[in-house]
Design a protein around this motif. Structure first.
Motif, PDB file in Angstrom:
ATOM      1  N   MET A   1     -18.868   4.249  69.646  1.00 41.23           N
ATOM      2  CA  MET A   1     -17.672   5.498  69.560  1.00 41.23           C
ATOM      3  C   MET A   1     -18.484   6.621  69.414  1.00 41.23           C
ATOM      4  O   MET A   1     -19.423   6.974  68.746  1.00 41.23           O
ATOM      5  N   ARG A   2     -18.101   7.497  70.107  1.00 42.94           N
ATOM      6  CA  ARG A   2     -18.373   9.070  70.260  1.00 42.94           C
ATOM      7  C   ARG A   2     -17.242   9.789  69.700  1.00 42.94           C
ATOM      8  O   ARG A   2     -16.153   9.526  69.699  1.00 42.94           O
ATOM      9  N   LEU A   3     -17.637  10.568  68.751  1.00 46.54           N
ATOM     10  CA  LEU A   3     -16.656  11.580  67.876  1.00 46.54           C
ATOM     11  C   LEU A   3     -16.904  12.849  68.345  1.00 46.54           C
ATOM     12  O   LEU A   3     -17.915  13.426  68.409  1.00 46.54           O
ATOM     13  N   TYR A   5     -15.829  16.271  67.390  1.00 46.20           N
ATOM     14  CA  TYR A   5     -15.586  16.989  65.999  1.00 46.20           C
ATOM     15  C   TYR A   5     -15.474  18.504  66.272  1.00 46.20           C
ATOM     16  O   TYR A   5     -15.989  19.255  67.374  1.00 46.20           O
ATOM     17  N   MET A  19     -11.231  15.784  64.368  1.00 48.12           N
ATOM     18  CA  MET A  19     -12.151  14.847  64.797  1.00 48.12           C
ATOM     19  C   MET A  19     -11.430  13.765  65.493  1.00 48.12           C
ATOM     20  O   MET A  19     -10.391  12.951  65.227  1.00 48.12           O
ATOM     21  N   THR A  20     -11.966  13.414  66.881  1.00 47.16           N
ATOM     22  CA  THR A  20     -11.026  12.294  67.663  1.00 47.16           C
ATOM     23  C   THR A  20     -12.402  11.115  68.202  1.00 47.16           C
ATOM     24  O   THR A  20     -13.204  11.867  68.252  1.00 47.16           O
ATOM     25  N   GLY A  21     -11.846  10.029  68.024  1.00 40.19           N
ATOM     26  CA  GLY A  21     -12.966   9.041  68.386  1.00 40.19           C
ATOM     27  C   GLY A  21     -12.527   8.773  69.740  1.00 40.19           C
ATOM     28  O   GLY A  21     -11.579   8.540  70.371  1.00 40.19           O
ATOM     29  N   ASN A  23     -13.680   5.493  72.115  1.00 33.70           N
ATOM     30  CA  ASN A  23     -14.309   4.286  72.384  1.00 33.70           C
ATOM     31  C   ASN A  23     -14.891   4.016  73.541  1.00 33.70           C
ATOM     32  O   ASN A  23     -14.568   4.326  74.754  1.00 33.70           O
ATOM     33  N   GLU A  24     -16.306   3.755  73.351  1.00 35.76           N
ATOM     34  CA  GLU A  24     -17.234   3.529  74.551  1.00 35.76           C
ATOM     35  C   GLU A  24     -17.605   2.037  74.983  1.00 35.76           C
ATOM     36  O   GLU A  24     -17.397   1.769  76.107  1.00 35.76           O
ATOM     37  N   ASP A  26     -18.212  -1.907  72.511  1.00 35.08           N
ATOM     38  CA  ASP A  26     -18.648  -2.190  71.226  1.00 35.08           C
ATOM     39  C   ASP A  26     -19.185  -3.699  71.161  1.00 35.08           C
ATOM     40  O   ASP A  26     -19.357  -4.196  72.298  1.00 35.08           O
ATOM     41  N   TYR A  51     -13.345  -1.518  73.382  1.00 34.19           N
ATOM     42  CA  TYR A  51     -13.027  -1.706  71.916  1.00 34.19           C
ATOM     43  C   TYR A  51     -12.594  -3.302  71.834  1.00 34.19           C
ATOM     44  O   TYR A  51     -11.769  -3.778  70.888  1.00 34.19           O
TER      45      TYR A  51
END
Length: 92
Positions: A1-3, A5, A19-21, A23-24, A26, A51
């Protein structure tokens, strides 16, 4: 996951304001290496690649997870996040 900020200085202190996640991808790894997790591939069918195992484990635990999360497998969900961050930086 890339956050992603965003921070703001309030008084003399820097604080995270957003902050937004994204999903790349998993993975699912056993706590004990070499242990077979007995994942039935048919249980993964229809779960989004970005994800997949997060969704799988949540469903197995009796929960639910939406199919509308932000993920790199659907660039149209990611672009608005980067556009918003870029606008915020330019406003800066």
């Amino acid at each position: 996951m890339r956050l992603i900020y965003r921070v703001e200085k309030r008084g003399d202190t820097w604080k995270i304001s957003d902050m937004t996640g994204i999903n790349e991808a998993d993975t699912l790894t056993p706590a004990v290496p070499g242990t077979d997790l007995h994942v039935d591939p048919t249980d993964l069918k229809g779960l989004r690649a970005s994800y997949r195992f997060l969704a799988y484990t949540r469903i197995k635990a009796g929960g639910k997870i939406g199919n509308d999360g932000i993920g790199t497998d659907r660039p149209e969900t990611v672009k608005p996040i980067y556009d918003k961050a870029e606008a915020w930086i330019q406003k800066g």
